[in-house]
Structure formats: C-alpha cells, structure tokens
Motif scaffolding. Structure first.
Motif, PDB file in Angstrom:
ATOM      1  N   GLU A   5       0.831  -1.207   0.000  1.00 59.34           N
ATOM      2  CA  GLU A   5       0.000   0.000   0.000  1.00 59.34           C
ATOM      3  C   GLU A   5       0.865   1.256   0.000  1.00 59.34           C
ATOM      4  OE1 GLU A   5      -3.025   2.574  -0.226  1.00 59.34           O
ATOM      5  OE2 GLU A   5      -3.143   0.391  -0.507  1.00 59.34           O
ATOM      6  N   HIS A   6       1.938   1.233   0.783  1.00 54.20           N
ATOM      7  CA  HIS A   6       2.840   2.386   0.833  1.00 54.20           C
ATOM      8  C   HIS A   6       3.449   2.667  -0.540  1.00 54.20           C
ATOM      9  CE1 HIS A   6       5.971   5.121   2.281  1.00 54.20           C
ATOM     10  NE2 HIS A   6       6.850   4.377   1.614  1.00 54.20           N
ATOM     11  N   TYR A   7       3.995   1.633  -1.174  1.00 56.31           N
ATOM     12  CA  TYR A   7       4.600   1.807  -2.495  1.00 56.31           C
ATOM     13  C   TYR A   7       3.565   2.252  -3.529  1.00 56.31           C
ATOM     14  CZ  TYR A   7       8.873  -0.683  -0.935  1.00 56.31           C
ATOM     15  OH  TYR A   7      10.034  -1.063  -0.304  1.00 56.31           O
ATOM     16  N   GLU A 116      12.676  -9.707  -1.278  1.00 54.10           N
ATOM     17  CA  GLU A 116      12.261  -9.855  -2.669  1.00 54.10           C
ATOM     18  C   GLU A 116      12.193  -8.471  -3.308  1.00 54.10           C
ATOM     19  OE1 GLU A 116       8.621 -11.818  -5.308  1.00 54.10           O
ATOM     20  OE2 GLU A 116       8.258 -11.185  -3.243  1.00 54.10           O
ATOM     21  N   PHE A 117      12.844  -8.313  -4.444  1.00 56.06           N
ATOM     22  CA  PHE A 117      12.728  -7.090  -5.236  1.00 56.06           C
ATOM     23  C   PHE A 117      11.647  -7.326  -6.290  1.00 56.06           C
ATOM     24  CE2 PHE A 117      17.172  -5.100  -4.505  1.00 56.06           C
ATOM     25  CZ  PHE A 117      16.625  -4.142  -3.674  1.00 56.06           C
ATOM     26  N   ARG A 118      10.513  -6.691  -6.096  1.00 52.98           N
ATOM     27  CA  ARG A 118       9.381  -6.902  -7.000  1.00 52.98           C
ATOM     28  C   ARG A 118       8.721  -5.567  -7.334  1.00 52.98           C
ATOM     29  NH1 ARG A 118       6.383  -9.358  -3.814  1.00 52.98           N
ATOM     30  NH2 ARG A 118       4.601  -7.950  -3.598  1.00 52.98           N
ATOM     31  N   GLY A 119       8.811  -5.203  -8.590  1.00 47.99           N
ATOM     32  CA  GLY A 119       8.152  -3.994  -9.050  1.00 47.99           C
ATOM     33  C   GLY A 119       8.951  -2.728  -8.784  1.00 47.99           C
ATOM     34  N   MET A 128      12.580   3.976  -8.022  1.00 47.70           N
ATOM     35  CA  MET A 128      13.079   3.034  -7.029  1.00 47.70           C
ATOM     36  C   MET A 128      12.561   1.625  -7.288  1.00 47.70           C
ATOM     37  SD  MET A 128      12.321   5.531  -3.798  1.00 47.70           S
ATOM     38  CE  MET A 128      10.811   6.082  -4.571  1.00 47.70           C
ATOM     39  N   ILE A 129      13.381   0.640  -6.931  1.00 49.07           N
ATOM     40  CA  ILE A 129      12.948  -0.745  -6.941  1.00 49.07           C
ATOM     41  C   ILE A 129      12.280  -1.042  -5.605  1.00 49.07           C
ATOM     42  CG2 ILE A 129      13.649  -3.149  -7.275  1.00 49.07           C
ATOM     43  CD1 ILE A 129      14.296  -1.365  -9.682  1.00 49.07           C
ATOM     44  N   GLN A 130      11.147  -1.726  -5.642  1.00 45.45           N
ATOM     45  CA  GLN A 130      10.408  -2.046  -4.428  1.00 45.45           C
ATOM     46  C   GLN A 130      10.989  -3.302  -3.765  1.00 45.45           C
ATOM     47  OE1 GLN A 130       5.988  -0.453  -5.815  1.00 45.45           O
ATOM     48  NE2 GLN A 130       6.428  -2.632  -5.929  1.00 45.45           N
ATOM     49  N   GLY A 131      11.336  -3.182  -2.493  1.00 47.54           N
ATOM     50  CA  GLY A 131      11.840  -4.320  -1.738  1.00 47.54           C
ATOM     51  C   GLY A 131      10.832  -4.772  -0.709  1.00 47.54           C
ATOM     52  N   PHE A 132      10.664  -6.095  -0.601  1.00 43.13           N
ATOM     53  CA  PHE A 132       9.718  -6.673   0.349  1.00 43.13           C
ATOM     54  C   PHE A 132      10.429  -7.709   1.215  1.00 43.13           C
ATOM     55  CE2 PHE A 132       7.197  -5.257  -3.252  1.00 43.13           C
ATOM     56  CZ  PHE A 132       6.105  -4.634  -2.660  1.00 43.13           C
ATOM     57  N   TYR A 194       7.274  -6.240 -11.981  1.00 39.44           N
ATOM     58  CA  TYR A 194       8.331  -7.118 -12.488  1.00 39.44           C
ATOM     59  C   TYR A 194       9.096  -7.772 -11.332  1.00 39.44           C
ATOM     60  CZ  TYR A 194      12.459  -8.566 -15.166  1.00 39.44           C
ATOM     61  OH  TYR A 194      13.468  -9.297 -15.743  1.00 39.44           O
ATOM     62  N   ASN A 195       9.371  -9.062 -11.471  1.00 41.26           N
ATOM     63  CA  ASN A 195      10.105  -9.788 -10.434  1.00 41.26           C
ATOM     64  C   ASN A 195      11.603  -9.698 -10.715  1.00 41.26           C
ATOM     65  OD1 ASN A 195      11.059 -11.483  -8.463  1.00 41.26           O
ATOM     66  ND2 ASN A 195      10.052 -13.321  -9.230  1.00 41.26           N
ATOM     67  N   PHE A 196      12.306  -8.863  -9.956  1.00 39.78           N
ATOM     68  CA  PHE A 196      13.755  -8.707 -10.128  1.00 39.78           C
ATOM     69  C   PHE A 196      14.528  -9.809  -9.424  1.00 39.78           C
ATOM     70  CE2 PHE A 196      12.061  -4.480 -10.843  1.00 39.78           C
ATOM     71  CZ  PHE A 196      12.808  -4.009 -11.913  1.00 39.78           C
TER      72      PHE A 196
END
Length: 226
Positions: A5-7, A116-119, A128-132, A194-196
């Motif tokens: 939600e934040h991203y 996980e870097f996704r999206g 920015m790359i989204q990290g989870f 995208y799944n990085f």
C-alpha cells in the motif's frame, strides 16, 4: 506498515506529479563541492538482481539518457542511516570501533534476512525498486539499532529525517528536465510488478558515504557476516 500500500500510494502521487511536470531535480549530484557525508549500515542485492535492474535501467536510458543512473557498485538497501549525511562530517569526528560494537550487539540472535525485489515505484525526483522483506527480521534489527544507539552517547541521527521502514533501492535520479515524462512513466508501468529476484544477504556493510553512495566516495568500515 503495509509496504504494498505504501509503495502504491507513493507511485500514484509521484507519477501524477511527474506527468504534470511537477517533479524535483537533484542539483547537487554533479557538484564536486558537495561535502555531505555520513555513515550507513546497508546491504546489497546479488549479481543476478543487479543484472535485472540494469535491464530496466537500459529501457529508461533509451528515453532519458541524461538522468543519473546507479551503477551496480552503488545499488543498495539502507538498513539504517546512523549518521545522516551533512556538510563537513568526517571520520575524525567519531570512534568507529564504538559503532561497530553497538551494531554487533544488535545483530545477536538475528535470523536470516530475505528480501524480494518486485516492481518499481517513484518519488517526485527518483525511480526506485520495491523491496519486500519476507518477515519481520529487518524491522527487528532496525528496532534493536534504534534502542542500542539511543542508549549510547554516540553521535547519531537515526530517524531524524524520517523513520525508515521500507526496503527500497533508488536506481535513478532526475538531474535535468525530463525529455519525455509520458514515455518514462509508460516504461515504469511495464515494470510495476516485475520480479527482479529474491536474495538472502550474507553480510551487512558499515560504510562512510556521500549522499548518493557512490563507490568512489565510499569507505568500507566493517563487514558483518549474517
């Protein structure tokens, strides 16, 4: 914090601003007199993920060749900005060994960190790359660092700018007027989910760094094995 939600909210607000030409430029990134330095605890993604990130950046470079793109050597996730960069800071102002001891204490009994870097998402000045993180381990470490540093007398500025809670990695910064904001957002949209890749770092790095974590201005102070 719900990271998804934040991203998503960050992207919605920022992409709308970019399309309205209401974005910010980083005026200091090419300024040789920029003397903002600090110390940071960070981790770095593996080579496969960095290779996937560069594929994404190549798409952006084709549209906006004059912006600032992070090389592999500089891509990172900030675990904690222990002393946020400010003008005139240097290592003579602190005793590094004291900082190392507190970090080692904070790492005791810590589980493995997996991210996980996704999206991708955006701010009004960067992409920015989204990290989870897979669980609460990263947050647990951050809270231990906050507590242990606040209980010390060491110089620190943890959470002084904002309370860090994400695991993103900045990979592009706007340094001059965008040539084609619509096309830029179009490409970003293609990589929104995208799944990085996923990685489990084997170490954390304590570094003396400039504002942009450029390799040529970074001094490694200590590796902490995980």
């Amino acid at each position: 914090m719900d990271l998804t939600e934040h991203y998503n909210q960050l992207y919605k607000t920022s992409s709308e601003s970019i399309l309205k030409q209401n974005y910010s430029l980083d005026s200091k990134i090419n300024d040789p007199s920029d003397s903002r330095f600090g110390i940071t605890l960070l981790l770095r993604p593996n080579e496969k993920i960095k290779s996937n990130i560069q594929l994404f950046l190549n798409e952006l470079k084709a549209i906006e060749p004059n912006q600032y793109y992070y090389p592999d050597s500089d891509i990172h996730i900030t675990v904690m900005s222990i002393i946020s960069c400010y003008e005139g800071f240097n290592l003579n102002k602190i005793h590094v060994e004291d900082y190392i001891k507190i970090i080692e204490k904070s790492l005791e009994d810590l589980s493995k960190i997996k991210i996980e870097f996704r999206g991708v998402t955006a701010s009004n000045s960067a992409i920015m790359i989204q990290g989870f993180p897979s669980d609460e381990t990263l947050n647990t470490l951050r809270n231990k660092l906050r507590e242990n540093f606040r209980n010390s007398t060491l110089e620190q500025s943890i959470d002084s700018r904002y309370s860090i809670a994400t695991a993103h990695s900045t990979v592009m910064r706007f340094t001059e007027k965008l040539q084609n904001p619509e096309k830029l957002i179009e490409v970003v949209e293609q990589f929104r989910d995208y799944n990085f890749g996923e990685f489990t770092p084997d170490k954390l790095e304590l570094v003396f760094n400039d504002w942009y974590q450029r390799e040529e201005n970074t001094i490694l102070l200590k590796d902490f094995e995980l």
